[in-house]
Design an enzyme around this catalytic site. Structure first.
Site, PDB file in Angstrom:
ATOM      1  N   CYS A 177       0.794  -1.239   0.000  1.00  0.00           N
ATOM      2  CA  CYS A 177       0.000   0.000   0.000  1.00  0.00           C
ATOM      3  C   CYS A 177       0.821   1.282   0.000  1.00  0.00           C
ATOM      4  CB  CYS A 177      -1.029  -0.008   1.125  1.00  0.00           C
ATOM      5  SG  CYS A 177      -0.523  -0.718   2.673  1.00  0.00           S
ATOM      6  N   ARG A 188       7.731 -10.876   5.040  1.00  0.00           N
ATOM      7  CA  ARG A 188       7.493 -10.733   6.476  1.00  0.00           C
ATOM      8  C   ARG A 188       8.360 -11.762   7.206  1.00  0.00           C
ATOM      9  NH1 ARG A 188       1.734  -9.482   6.344  1.00  0.00           N
ATOM     10  NH2 ARG A 188       1.505  -7.960   4.649  1.00  0.00           N
ATOM     11  N   GLN A 248       0.628 -10.918  -2.807  1.00  0.00           N
ATOM     12  CA  GLN A 248      -0.745 -10.540  -2.503  1.00  0.00           C
ATOM     13  C   GLN A 248      -1.426  -9.987  -3.755  1.00  0.00           C
ATOM     14  OE1 GLN A 248       0.146  -7.786   0.782  1.00  0.00           O
ATOM     15  NE2 GLN A 248      -0.910  -9.194   2.151  1.00  0.00           N
ATOM     16  N   ASP A 267      -3.141  -7.466  -4.332  1.00  0.00           N
ATOM     17  CA  ASP A 267      -3.459  -6.209  -3.673  1.00  0.00           C
ATOM     18  C   ASP A 267      -4.107  -5.208  -4.611  1.00  0.00           C
ATOM     19  OD1 ASP A 267      -3.209  -5.743  -1.008  1.00  0.00           O
ATOM     20  OD2 ASP A 267      -1.051  -5.421  -1.051  1.00  0.00           O
ATOM     21  N   HIS A 312      -5.774  -1.029  -4.238  1.00  0.00           N
ATOM     22  CA  HIS A 312      -6.130   0.113  -3.413  1.00  0.00           C
ATOM     23  C   HIS A 312      -7.028   1.029  -4.224  1.00  0.00           C
ATOM     24  CE1 HIS A 312      -2.567  -1.571  -1.483  1.00  0.00           C
ATOM     25  NE2 HIS A 312      -3.213  -1.232  -0.373  1.00  0.00           N
ATOM     26  N   LYS A 337     -11.905  -3.864   9.064  1.00  0.00           N
ATOM     27  CA  LYS A 337     -11.817  -4.791   7.932  1.00  0.00           C
ATOM     28  C   LYS A 337     -13.084  -5.623   7.837  1.00  0.00           C
ATOM     29  CE  LYS A 337      -8.305  -7.104   9.538  1.00  0.00           C
ATOM     30  NZ  LYS A 337      -7.326  -8.199   9.543  1.00  0.00           N
ATOM     31  N   HIS A 369      -8.512  -0.969   0.959  1.00  0.00           N
ATOM     32  CA  HIS A 369      -7.502  -2.002   0.711  1.00  0.00           C
ATOM     33  C   HIS A 369      -8.258  -3.303   0.447  1.00  0.00           C
ATOM     34  CE1 HIS A 369      -4.234   0.387   2.857  1.00  0.00           C
ATOM     35  NE2 HIS A 369      -5.350   0.991   3.243  1.00  0.00           N
TER      36      HIS A 369
END
Length: 655
Positions: A349, A378, A396, A398, A400, A484, A530
């Site tokens: 992000c 991570r 991911q 992902d 946005h 979330k 997100h």
């Protein structure tokens, strides 16, 4: 209820179905359950009063919405397993006097207790403890809650029931009133709630013993941790262990190796999966599926680097909020003598926010939907790593979305719709929805103002209700920058997996000074969504492997057709069939080995190839194939062109 109770003041209790019943003030959950039905009374473990889980035997003093909690619910299981840990502690204390007890929580599947004892526990001891637990259950001891001042509790665990671990816990909390639970001669410090009686325990299995440290601190004393699981029937216990055996057969690490989908090489590093050609096909198909849907819905693809300046993550708050779960910063001095620090990208992000900020934005530009299959890193402790489902490097899906406030609810609904499409396409019919909100008692954990959080949580709830989602609220499950919507799927053998997620974020636009010019010619902050329907590609595919047990639907299968010539004389036609299939973008393998056709079929079945085309001289002469379906057998002889059309239709439908 006694005659005296019937004369007391009445209260109105609203049941989950909306009906309202009158009860005497001071009635307990047990009273309510018994009045509804004997089966519910027997199954009742706890009661929710205005959403808060409580002991069944506590009095209800005012009008309330109530719900009887049974083992069928997650809260019921947690309560049952937490009480089981107390029963285990009582059994251990009776069998091994002098034992001291640390923490004994319920966990995702069962419970454990950290214990301090000079005795080194063995497997034989576990069986003895199980027997004593069932003996305590048969005593039908009433489990009672006592509330007392914290100082009095400290004195109790210093003088009456000497346990330094409980004293340390009490000295570290600020609550003036605490609770302890009694069952027979055993007492434990606990916030509860707990079962009403020990006789609720019907079946238990203690599963293993491991080493632990007091409060997880390796500098503190070492303890022994005993794990177990319990159920309200022997049948459920047997089903649980049958499921475990089935899960072993479906283990994605085992199937991944057998089907040559991925590998993890010690030379590359722990937790860093490498996709092999067959596994890469599955991943590509999933990515293509989502890319097609995203294109239809107005997303724009972007790519960002695998590392970024540490200042980027300081601005976002990922550093230091999640410092312990990140790889350490890369620090070096450049040719001018300037020191620079970078991080392996922990999240996509902040990079996407830089794309938004790269030029001025107007209200007419919004919504802007950026999407990336972005790899992040991570740090997971080595003991936590688990093939694809818990890795250190993963990708991911992902996205946005930057939108105006008046666009927010529609955008959330569109994202929910996309997520539901993903799950339904892949056969996940049983999906739970959790609205993950912040814990207001721990505001330091979260960014943003109270006003922004209230707005964000209201928006998430409104979108969930508009989409008619059946949801529950998870307090404390929010990310640090916003609430979330988490989607939890149940797989083919009943296990739950948290996969897709949708997050509403009012915080990052402030942190990165993201703006757009409104119709009033003033600057405004966009709201950020997100979104990741798959979540992690690695984790999602690990779950898919186990859900399908490697028997992928045709569109995902690495090899879709095995072409099996019966005799060498038809090899040329078999090779021609393979080329024809490939020209139609159907993945086919040719088995030209000099083996009997029965073995070729068995081997194709073991490889979990959805279709087999058996070819003999008759099929060659008729330009046809004898079709077999994995696990279903013979489907008859069909013309090749007709069969290809059938396969293409099945692939296109993604069934």
């Amino acid at each position: 209820m006694s005659d005296t109770q019937l004369l007391t003041e009445q209260i109105a209790l609203t049941l989950p179905d909306g009906s309202i019943r009158q009860y005497p003030k001071g009635a307990t959950g047990n009273d309510v359950a018994k009045s509804i039905g004997r089966k519910l009374y027997e199954d009742a473990l706890g009661i929710k009063v205005n959403g808060k889980l409580r002991d069944l035997n506590l009095p209800i003093e005012e009008d309330a919405a109530i719900e009887i909690v049974t083992f069928d619910s997650d809260e019921g299981k947690e309560l049952y397993w937490h009480s089981s840990s107390h029963l285990m502690a009582q059994a251990i204390e009776e069998l091994f006097p002098g034992t001291k007890f640390g923490a004994g929580p319920a966990i995702e599947s069962g419970f454990y207790y950290d214990i301090s004892s000079e005795h080194r526990f063995t497997e034989d001891d576990l069986r003895k403890i199980e027997e004593r637990m069932m003996e305590i259950a048969k005593r039908d001891l009433v489990i009672t809650r006592e509330e007392l001042p914290r100082d009095a509790a400290i004195e109790y665990f210093k003088t009456k029931r000497i346990d330094p671990y409980k004293v340390e816990i009490l000295e570290g909390i600020s609550e003036p009133i605490v609770s302890i639970y009694h069952q027979g001669g055993f007492t434990d410090l606990c916030t509860g709630p707990h079962l009403p009686r020990t006789s609720k325990l019907k079946a238990v299995r203690l599963t293993n013993i491991s080493a632990s440290y007091w409060r997880g601190d390796s500098s503190r004393e070492q303890m022994q941790r005993i794990y177990g699981i319990s159920f309200p029937s022997e049948k459920l216990l047997k089903q649980h262990f049958a499921q475990i055996e089935e899960a072993k057969k479906r283990d994605h690490r085992k199937i991944g190796q057998e089907m040559e989908l991925f590998l993890i090489s010690p030379k590359v590093g722990s937790g860093l999966p490498i996709w092999l050609p067959k596994g890469a096909i599955i991943r590509q198909e999933l990515e293509n599926f989502l890319k097609e849907e995203q294109f239809k819905r107005g997303y724009q693809a972007v790519y960002t680097p695998h590392i970024g300046s540490i200042e980027l993550y300081k601005t976002s708050g990922h550093y230091p909020y999640y410092k312990d779960s990140q790889f350490p910063p890369i620090t070096f001095t450049d040719e001018t003598g300037k020191e620079e620090q970078y991080l392996l990208k922990p999240m996509n992000c902040p990079h996407h926010h830089q794309i938004y900020a790269a030029k001025p934005r107007s209200y007419r530009d919004l919504p802007i939907r950026l999407a990336e299959f972005g790899t992040v890193y991570r740090y997971e402790q080595s003991g936590e790593l688990n093939g694809l489902t818990r890795a250190r490097g993963f990708t991911q899906d992902d996205s946005h979305i930057y939108c105006r406030q008046d666009q927010l609810q529609e955008e959330i609904c569109n994202v929910i719709d996309l997520t539901q499409l993903v799950f339904s396409t892949l056969g996940f019919a049983d999906v739970q929805t959790r609205l993950s909100f912040r814990d207001k008692s721990n505001k330091a954990k979260y960014g943003g103002t109270d006003e922004l959080w209230e707005q964000a949580e209201n928006d998430v709830r409104a979108a969930a209700e508009k989409m008619k989602l059946s949801y529950f609220i998870g307090i404390g499950e929010a990310s640090f920058y916003g609430p979330k919507i988490d989607f939890i799927v149940r797989d083919a053998i009943g296990r739950k997996w948290q996969l897709g997620t949708v997050q509403v974020d009012y915080v990052m636009a402030e942190r990165f000074n993201l703006t757009y010019t409104g119709s009033d010619n003033k600057e405004h902050r966009p709201v950020i969504i997100h979104r990741a329907p798959f979540g992690s590609m690695e984790r999602f595919i690990g779950v898919l492997i186990e859900n399908f047990a490697g028997d992928f639907p045709l569109w995902l299968a690495p090899a879709q057709v095995a072409v099996l010539p019966i005799v060498d004389a038809v090899n040329d036609y078999a090779a021609e069939v393979v080329e024809t299939l490939k020209a139609e973008k159907i993945r086919a393998e040719l088995d030209e080995r000099s083996e009997k056709i029965g073995k070729k079929i068995r081997d194709a079945e073991v490889k979990k190839i959805p279709y087999m085309f058996v070819i003999g001289e008759k099929e060659r002469d008729a330009k046809s194939v004898a079709v077999r379906r994995h696990k279903e057998g013979d489907k008859g002889v069909k013309p090749l062109d007709e069969t290809i059309a059938m396969l293409k239709e099945e692939i296109a439908s993604r069934k």
